[in-house]
Design a protein around this motif. Structure first.
Motif, short mmCIF file in Angstrom:
data_model
loop_
_atom_site.label_atom_id
_atom_site.label_comp_id
_atom_site.label_asym_id
_atom_site.label_seq_id
_atom_site.Cartn_x
_atom_site.Cartn_y
_atom_site.Cartn_z
N LEU A 430 34.58 35.63 52.63
CA LEU A 430 35.72 35.15 51.87
C LEU A 430 36.01 36.13 50.73
N PRO A 431 37.27 36.30 50.36
CA PRO A 431 37.61 37.27 49.31
C PRO A 431 37.17 36.80 47.93
N ALA A 432 36.71 37.74 47.10
CA ALA A 432 36.38 37.43 45.71
C ALA A 432 37.61 37.73 44.85
N ALA A 433 37.41 38.05 43.57
CA ALA A 433 38.55 38.25 42.67
C ALA A 433 38.43 39.55 41.89
N GLY A 434 37.70 40.53 42.43
CA GLY A 434 37.46 41.75 41.68
C GLY A 434 38.42 42.88 41.95
N SER A 435 39.47 42.63 42.75
CA SER A 435 40.42 43.70 43.03
C SER A 435 41.83 43.11 43.17
N ASP A 436 42.78 43.97 43.56
CA ASP A 436 44.19 43.63 43.45
C ASP A 436 44.68 42.55 44.41
N HIS A 437 43.87 42.14 45.36
CA HIS A 437 44.29 41.06 46.25
C HIS A 437 44.22 39.70 45.56
N ALA A 438 43.53 39.61 44.42
CA ALA A 438 43.19 38.31 43.83
C ALA A 438 44.41 37.44 43.54
N PHE A 439 45.41 37.98 42.85
CA PHE A 439 46.54 37.16 42.45
C PHE A 439 47.36 36.72 43.66
N PHE A 440 47.38 37.56 44.72
CA PHE A 440 48.15 37.21 45.91
C PHE A 440 47.62 35.92 46.54
N ILE A 441 46.30 35.82 46.71
CA ILE A 441 45.76 34.65 47.39
C ILE A 441 45.54 33.48 46.44
N TYR A 442 45.02 33.72 45.26
CA TYR A 442 44.59 32.62 44.40
C TYR A 442 45.71 32.03 43.55
#
Length: 673
Positions: A430-442
């Motif tokens: 599952l993706p964490a929140a340490g890179s640029d994908h974070a705001f897209f999913i969360y």
């Protein structure tokens, strides 16, 4: 009379023959009807909208065009100088990337600038850490440069290997938020409202901080005289007895011994740019497949992030030229993104999502992130459940860097089989929140895929949960990548290949290859784990229950199965409107799992099923709200436990509603209820 009979016979025969000919012709001759030009145009549109553009042979041609020399040249330019966010060099690189993408043939390329509050050291007054006493005066001050001088007995460090020299300093940001701290929730454009200083002060970290290398750390740790640390806290610096502190060893620091830190960093509002390049889709230009990587670095940044940027440049080069020299054009628009100021708190990507919030929520299909391409030799991947098979599929097409006759999947499968887990199938986490994908999913509920090639932790067990030794230091140089990590740029070929296969599949497939059943598997496993781990018993002791969440999960499973059945219908692929409806349902499924007010005590994370733990933004799990609310529950006061129980009761209700809504969202679209 004879002639009359003959004539009558001939006429009758002629009439009968004509009738037979007419009837036979009616049933056997091909039927044709003139079609108007307008109708022909409509039929051509339907044919175009229902054509599957994904072609396995075609993608092999793209993979064959991936050039190690090209990526090496990109990396050489990107890592030539340090390029801190907001610096002249970083903005130069933004302009350079823009000009390259334009030359490669993208339809639109923009450099979008934001005004961000960033922190910089003062070259005239460097941050200092000192150890001194009244008897001897100054005993120690920290190094202010990374000189690469190797300690005795540690010759196996950079530049001879990827291990860190003793002067290496890992930089980073202590700001725990996302985006420009002056503009929380809205883009940091010119003339926007910015929070006043008293509000800003509460958002910024209040504790002074200055990283040091392990040579300097050895001096400070060696002067401490507290109790020995527990065995699992013991570090690896030679000659140091690790102690808990509390006082200093009088033989090393005598009367009035004191350790001081002086921080002279200054806040500046600086321009930091995102570069946005678009390859317009021919059938669905309003649906976006996004691929990105950040550009700014704490130093030369040859690994983080420029190895990721180099492979993305190659993907843009190949697809841009393909779209301009062949008949191919993606079905859906492909959007390429070079983020600014990621290292300061995912600022560029956060400002982008705040800036284009409405468009992205309605139109974005997936965001694929490759922050670091090469830091080792083994792939590590993260994704949301509906697309976690996409990277695995891509590895079966991309060749192994160690044996071109073998797929990457075969190498990865064999490597995984050597581990202690007993599992031979590679795992996507599952993706964490340490890179640029974070705001897209969360925040927006847009599915994400994130991947990089990390150190082989079978060979280096201590690096299993760490990036790589030179991470965020001045030793992340072009030579490190070119001579040690990826000679020949074969791992870069893997990254570019994976992005080509996944990007084109998601942009070209007639039916989006998403699997909602994967969410059922995740939710069911998590609820079952709550039972075996004692979480359910704890909830029952508080007069709370998982029964209704479990029932909603089963309802979601039943609806997802029906959705998959509808998806497999041949009639779907012949109807452009049915295709669009089905794709939109699964594309927007993650949006149904968003809590409007965010998770309990964490408004910045809205995804209720998968989000990082409150206590570890670099880790991720399922149903994080339950775990967070039960964290250290028994150590709370009675009043705090009562408040926490009310929060749990509300959150369990929210989960049930969200999961039921997700199930309803997958039903036949004409069914509102």
């Amino acid at each position: 009379m004879g002639w009359v009979k003959i004539i009558t016979f001939c006429v009758g025969g002629f009439i009968l023959g004509g009738v037979v000919f007419f009837v036979t012709g009616w049933f056997t001759a091909p039927y044709s009807e003139t079609i108007s030009n307008e109708d022909e145009s409509k039929l051509a549109i339907i044919k175009r909208l229902t054509k599957n553009k994904w072609n396995a042979f075609d993608i092999q041609e793209d993979l064959n065009k991936v050039s190690p020399d090209s990526m090496r040249n990109f990396l050489l330019e990107l890592s030539k100088e340090p390029h801190l966010a907001g610096s002249d060099r970083d903005e130069y690189l933004a302009g350079w990337i823009k000009s390259q993408w334009e030359a490669f043939g993208l339809d639109v390329v923009d450099q979008v600038k934001y005004q961000m509050l960033l922190s910089y050291p003062d070259p005239a007054k460097p941050n200092m850490i000192t150890l001194q006493d009244d008897e001897h005066g100054l005993l120690f001050e920290n190094s202010v440069i990374e000189d690469g001088v190797e300690a005795e007995g540690t010759e196996d460090v950079y530049p001879d290997s990827f291990w860190l020299p003793e002067s290496g300093i890992q930089r980073g940001s202590s700001f725990l938020g996302h985006g420009d701290p002056e503009t929380p929730g809205w883009p940091s454009l010119d003339n926007v409202y910015r929070v006043p200083d008293d509000v800003l002060a509460k958002r910024l970290p209040p504790i002074p901080a200055q990283p040091i290398g392990y040579k300097d750390a050895a001096v400070i740790l060696g002067a401490m005289s507290g109790e020995l640390v527990p065995p699992d806290w013991m570090g690896g610096i030679a000659g140091v007895e690790y102690r808990l502190g509390g006082s200093f060893d009088p033989e090393k620091c005598a009367t009035n011994c004191r350790l001081s830190i002086e921080v002279n960093n200054k806040l500046e509002r600086k321009v930091s740019s995102n570069v946005v390049g678009i390859l317009r889709g021919s059938e669905e230009p309003d649906r976006y497949v996004l691929l990105g990587n950040h550009r700014d670095a704490w130093g030369y940044g040859a690994v983080d992030p420029s190895s990721g940027t180099a492979q993305m440049m190659e993907v843009v080069r190949i697809l841009g030229q393909k779209a301009n020299t062949t008949e191919w054009r993606p079905r859906r628009s492909m959007v390429f993104l070079s983020w600014g100021a990621e290292e300061y708190g995912l600022m560029g990507s956060t400002e982008f999502t705040e800036h284009y919030l409405t468009k992205l929520k309605e139109r974005a299909i997936v965001y694929i992130n490759c922050d670091i391409c090469v830091a080792g030799s083994v792939l590590k991947s993260f994704s949301t459940p509906t697309v976690n098979h996409k990277l695995l599929q891509a590895t079966k097409v991309v060749p192994s860097p160690f044996n071109p006759e073998q797929s990457y999947y075969e190498f990865w499968h064999n490597w995984t089989s050597q581990g202690d887990s007993g599992n031979s199938e590679p795992v996507t986490n599952l993706p964490a929140a340490g890179s640029d994908h974070a705001f897209f999913i969360y925040e927006l509920g847009i599915p994400v895929i994130d991947f990089s090639v990390k150190p082989d932790f079978h060979e280096y067990p201590n690096l299993e949960f760490y990036n790589y030794p030179t991470y965020h230091t001045g030793f992340e140089t072009f030579a490190l990548v070119d001579e040690i990590l990826d000679p020949g740029f074969k791992q870069h070929q893997v990254c570019a290949g994976l992005n080509l296969v996944m990007g084109r599949s998601l942009a070209d497939d007639l039916l989006l290859d998403f699997d909602p059943k994967q969410y059922y598997q995740l939710m069911k496993t998590s609820v079952d784990d709550f039972t075996t781990s004692g979480v359910e018993d704890k909830l029952l002791s508080l007069n709370l229950t998982l029964k209704h969440v479990r029932s909603a999960v089963q309802e979601f499973n039943d609806t997802a199965a029906l959705w998959n059945t509808r998806r497999s219908s041949k009639a779907i692929v012949e109807d452009p409107l049915a295709l669009r409806i089905l794709n939109d349902q699964v594309m927007k499924l993650d949006r149904t799992f968003l809590l409007p007010e965010g998770l309990p005590r964490r408004t910045e994370f809205r995804h209720a099923i998968i989000s990082p733990s409150e206590h570890d933004s670099y880790g991720a799990g399922s149903f994080p709200g339950i775990s967070d609310l039960l964290f250290h529950f028994d150590s709370l006061t009675s009043q705090e436990q009562g408040d926490r129980t009310k929060q749990l009761d509300r959150h369990l209700s929210d989960l049930m509603i969200l999961i039921k809504n997700a199930a309803n969202f997958l039903k036949n679209p004409e069914m509102i209820v």
